[in-house]
Scaffold this motif. Structure first.
Motif, mmCIF file in Angstrom:
data_model
loop_
_atom_site.group_PDB
_atom_site.id
_atom_site.type_symbol
_atom_site.label_atom_id
_atom_site.label_comp_id
_atom_site.label_asym_id
_atom_site.label_seq_id
_atom_site.Cartn_x
_atom_site.Cartn_y
_atom_site.Cartn_z
ATOM 1 N N PHE A 1 3.191 10.411 8.896
ATOM 2 C CA PHE A 1 2.530 9.153 9.240
ATOM 3 C C PHE A 1 2.927 8.001 8.323
ATOM 4 C CE2 PHE A 1 -0.046 12.802 10.425
ATOM 5 C CZ PHE A 1 -0.195 12.589 11.789
ATOM 6 N N MET A 2 3.842 8.274 7.394
ATOM 7 C CA MET A 2 4.363 7.201 6.535
ATOM 8 C C MET A 2 5.393 6.394 7.316
ATOM 9 S SD MET A 2 2.873 7.610 3.555
ATOM 10 C CE MET A 2 1.969 8.891 2.669
ATOM 11 N N THR A 3 5.358 5.095 7.165
ATOM 12 C CA THR A 3 6.320 4.238 7.855
ATOM 13 C C THR A 3 7.449 3.841 6.910
ATOM 14 O OG1 THR A 3 5.242 2.166 7.236
ATOM 15 C CG2 THR A 3 4.418 3.289 9.224
ATOM 16 N N ALA A 4 8.515 3.306 7.498
ATOM 17 C CA ALA A 4 9.599 2.781 6.670
ATOM 18 C C ALA A 4 9.085 1.679 5.754
ATOM 19 C CB ALA A 4 10.724 2.254 7.565
ATOM 20 N N GLY A 5 8.153 0.885 6.269
ATOM 21 C CA GLY A 5 7.571 -0.181 5.447
ATOM 22 C C GLY A 5 6.803 0.371 4.260
ATOM 23 N N ASP A 6 6.068 1.485 4.474
ATOM 24 C CA ASP A 6 5.354 2.128 3.369
ATOM 25 C C ASP A 6 6.337 2.556 2.283
ATOM 26 O OD1 ASP A 6 2.872 1.939 4.689
ATOM 27 O OD2 ASP A 6 3.173 3.859 5.697
ATOM 28 N N TYR A 7 7.420 3.184 2.718
ATOM 29 C CA TYR A 7 8.391 3.718 1.767
ATOM 30 C C TYR A 7 9.087 2.598 0.994
ATOM 31 C CZ TYR A 7 12.233 6.539 -0.069
ATOM 32 O OH TYR A 7 13.136 7.165 -0.904
ATOM 33 N N VAL A 8 9.525 1.583 1.707
ATOM 34 C CA VAL A 8 10.206 0.470 1.042
ATOM 35 C C VAL A 8 9.244 -0.251 0.094
ATOM 36 C CG1 VAL A 8 11.310 -1.772 1.402
ATOM 37 C CG2 VAL A 8 11.925 0.172 2.849
ATOM 38 N N GLY A 9 8.005 -0.419 0.530
ATOM 39 C CA GLY A 9 7.015 -1.070 -0.332
ATOM 40 C C GLY A 9 6.776 -0.281 -1.606
ATOM 41 N N ALA A 10 6.713 1.055 -1.485
ATOM 42 C CA ALA A 10 6.509 1.891 -2.670
ATOM 43 C C ALA A 10 7.698 1.790 -3.616
ATOM 44 C CB ALA A 10 6.279 3.338 -2.261
ATOM 45 N N GLN A 11 8.904 1.764 -3.045
ATOM 46 C CA GLN A 11 10.086 1.669 -3.903
ATOM 47 C C GLN A 11 10.169 0.305 -4.597
ATOM 48 O OE1 GLN A 11 11.817 4.045 -4.869
ATOM 49 N NE2 GLN A 11 12.264 5.548 -3.272
ATOM 50 N N ARG A 12 9.739 -0.742 -3.916
ATOM 51 C CA ARG A 12 9.732 -2.069 -4.555
ATOM 52 C C ARG A 12 8.718 -2.121 -5.692
ATOM 53 N NH1 ARG A 12 9.506 -6.575 0.122
ATOM 54 N NH2 ARG A 12 9.680 -7.943 -1.706
ATOM 55 N N ARG A 13 7.522 -1.577 -5.444
ATOM 56 C CA ARG A 13 6.509 -1.552 -6.502
ATOM 57 C C ARG A 13 6.964 -0.630 -7.643
ATOM 58 N NH1 ARG A 13 3.562 -3.785 -10.019
ATOM 59 N NH2 ARG A 13 1.528 -2.828 -10.486
ATOM 60 N N ARG A 14 7.714 0.416 -7.299
ATOM 61 C CA ARG A 14 8.246 1.325 -8.308
ATOM 62 C C ARG A 14 9.081 0.564 -9.347
ATOM 63 N NH1 ARG A 14 11.895 6.622 -6.677
ATOM 64 N NH2 ARG A 14 11.519 7.838 -8.564
ATOM 65 N N LYS A 15 9.907 -0.346 -8.901
ATOM 66 C CA LYS A 15 10.728 -1.120 -9.827
ATOM 67 C C LYS A 15 9.861 -1.953 -10.762
ATOM 68 C CE LYS A 15 14.848 -1.375 -6.912
ATOM 69 N NZ LYS A 15 15.803 -2.265 -6.210
ATOM 70 N N GLU A 16 8.753 -2.445 -10.266
ATOM 71 C CA GLU A 16 7.866 -3.266 -11.090
ATOM 72 C C GLU A 16 7.178 -2.436 -12.171
ATOM 73 O OE1 GLU A 16 6.851 -6.413 -7.460
ATOM 74 O OE2 GLU A 16 5.311 -5.018 -8.189
ATOM 75 N N VAL A 17 6.737 -1.218 -11.826
ATOM 76 C CA VAL A 17 6.069 -0.403 -12.856
ATOM 77 C C VAL A 17 7.088 0.151 -13.852
ATOM 78 C CG1 VAL A 17 4.088 0.129 -11.387
ATOM 79 C CG2 VAL A 17 6.024 1.723 -11.445
#
Length: 464
Positions: free
Chosen positions: A348-364
């Protein structure tokens, strides 16, 4: 001499050199201990006595000829059962792969053999390194040697239980959200998740391509450095592997911590996920010990544990679904209940969920990197609670995610968990040390200083 099963790898090498012990004698002693103790712990899925004895005899013959490959020559080791060992099953503790025989060694297994290590067999895991502890699988779950009524952490559960119980001095585990450091914490030993890319994952059944690590579990910090030295190295066929000269991980073990700057992430266990009082008290004692040894310890702040956990969850579930989707569609009943429950959200994860998590990953990642401009090492909680009773599914479910390990799978920084004391229940508490990328030597330096100052590594579980 210390009983053979409690010798460290370093002590074993010394005993071999002094000819007071041989690889065959040690392997025989450990196989006898496994036969006596492991029925209480279920650390092994598959013991390989014939292969182990053949390797021990070969190591002994090389020694007699004056050829010693290094400090792990003739030293027994256990391997988590998602890591391929040629000719042995790689089942991932699951009915899905129960008949899967590895055709070749994983890279880390090859490196163990090249170092002269003796592989004793395959060790229990949570199903596919995610679903456990579970009782609806082909093999029983591993148990904690400090009290077999409690779980040993996971997913590298057999690795942690076996090292702590003296079944073998060294083990390999894997860590995607804390699965080397969780059993190290629960079983009172040392577990290191090295920098992402330092150790090859080729030949290891994947869970999450950008979060997976292979790591060493040992009873001492020095042994951890020895085992990491054996398995680290660039692998051009692992897309996540890093070409780095980082080696000689034990070079600073005796340097102490005087004037090192340590950032204590207190809010992880004080506000984000409030820890059990005994865990919190032990962490404060770690800080006092390190200060007494000459380190500077200051409170520091990062994004909340919930933020890190959310990023980890989206990435892990998305990547795990890409691996397990065909089997989950075709044969869902062959999975245990817990693994199925933990893998299905990926559908149920979307491509948007995944990309958003990876973008936030760079910030943390940037937030952690910013702290390392001012601090040499970070310290924080590992588990927020001592291990729960293994058959108490409600309490295990409540406490299992109460931890501070996943931030450093998200960021890829090296992180080590080790014993910080014993709770009133007699179960271990733990602390975690985190370092700059490819600076495992400094992480191990701090851990070694704490180990010397406290002696917790000398405590043994009452398993026999």
């Amino acid at each position: 001499m210390t009983e053979p099963h409690w010798l460290t790898a370093g002590e074993i090498a010394q005993a071999f050199a002094a000819r007071t012990l041989s690889p065959v004698e040690l392997t025989n002693a450990l196989l006898a201990r496994i036969e006596a103790i492991d029925p209480k712990l279920n650390a092994f899925i598959r013991i390989d006595p014939e292969g182990a004895m053949a390797a021990a005899m070969a190591a002994e013959a090389e020694m007699a000829a004056g050829r010693v490959r290094g400090p792990l020559h003739g030293v027994p080791v256990g391997v988590k059962d998602i890591i391929d060992v040629s000719g042995l099953p790689t089942t991932a503790h699951s009915k899905v792969l129960v008949d899967n025989i590895a055709k070749s060694d994983a890279v880390v297994t090859q490196k163990l053999r090249q170092a002269g290590a003796v592989i004793l067999g395959k060790l229990s895991t949570h199903e596919f390194a995610i679903g456990g502890p579970s009782f609806d699988l082909p093999f029983p779950p591993a148990r904690n040697p400090w009290n077999p009524d409690h779980h040993p952490g996971g997913s590298s559960s057999g690795s942690g239980a076996g090292v702590a119980a003296g079944l073998f001095p060294l083990a390999l585990g894997t860590d995607t959200g804390g699965s080397v450091r969780n059993p190290a914490s629960a079983c009172g030993i040392v577990g290191l998740k090295a920098t992402y890319g330092l150790v090859s994952r080729r030949g290891v059944f994947p869970l999450s391509f950008t979060l997976d690590h292979v790591g060493p579990l040992t009873r001492t910090v020095a042994d951890n450095a020895l085992l990491l030295e054996a398995i680290a190295g660039y692998d051009p066929e692992d897309p996540g592997s890093a070409a780095t000269p980082a080696r000689h991980f034990g070079r600073l073990l005796d340097a102490g911590v005087r004037d090192l700057r340590i950032g204590f992430i207190r809010h992880f266990h004080e506000r984000d996920v409030p820890a059990h009082p005994e865990v919190a008290a032990a962490l404060e004692d770690v800080a006092r010990v390190l200060q007494a040894e000459g380190a500077q310890v200051h409170s520091v702040t990062l994004p909340t544990l919930n933020e890190f956990a959310g990023i980890n969850r989206v990435i892990l579930c998305s990547e795990a679904w890409s691996i397990h989707a065909p089997w989950l569609r075709e044969r869902p009943g062959d999975y245990g209940q817990l693994a199925r429950q933990r893998l299905l959200p990926g559908a149920f994860m979307t491509a948007g969920d995944y990309v958003g998590a990876q973008r936030r990953r760079k910030e943390v990642i940037a937030a952690v990197e910013d702290l390392f401009q001012s601090y040499d090492v970070l310290m924080c909680a590992s588990s927020m609670d001592p291990a729960s009773r293994i058959e108490d599914a409600v309490e295990t479910g409540r406490t299992y995610s109460r931890q501070a390990r996943t931030p450093f799978n998200v960021t890829g920084h090296p992180a080590l968990a080790m014993m910080s004391g014993l709770a009133s229940t007699g179960l271990p508490t733990s602390v975690q040390f985190v370092g700059r990328y490819f600076d495992e030597a400094t992480v191990l330096r701090v851990a070694a200083a704490y180990e010397r100052a406290t002696g917790w590594h000398k405590k043994k579980p009452p398993i026999g």
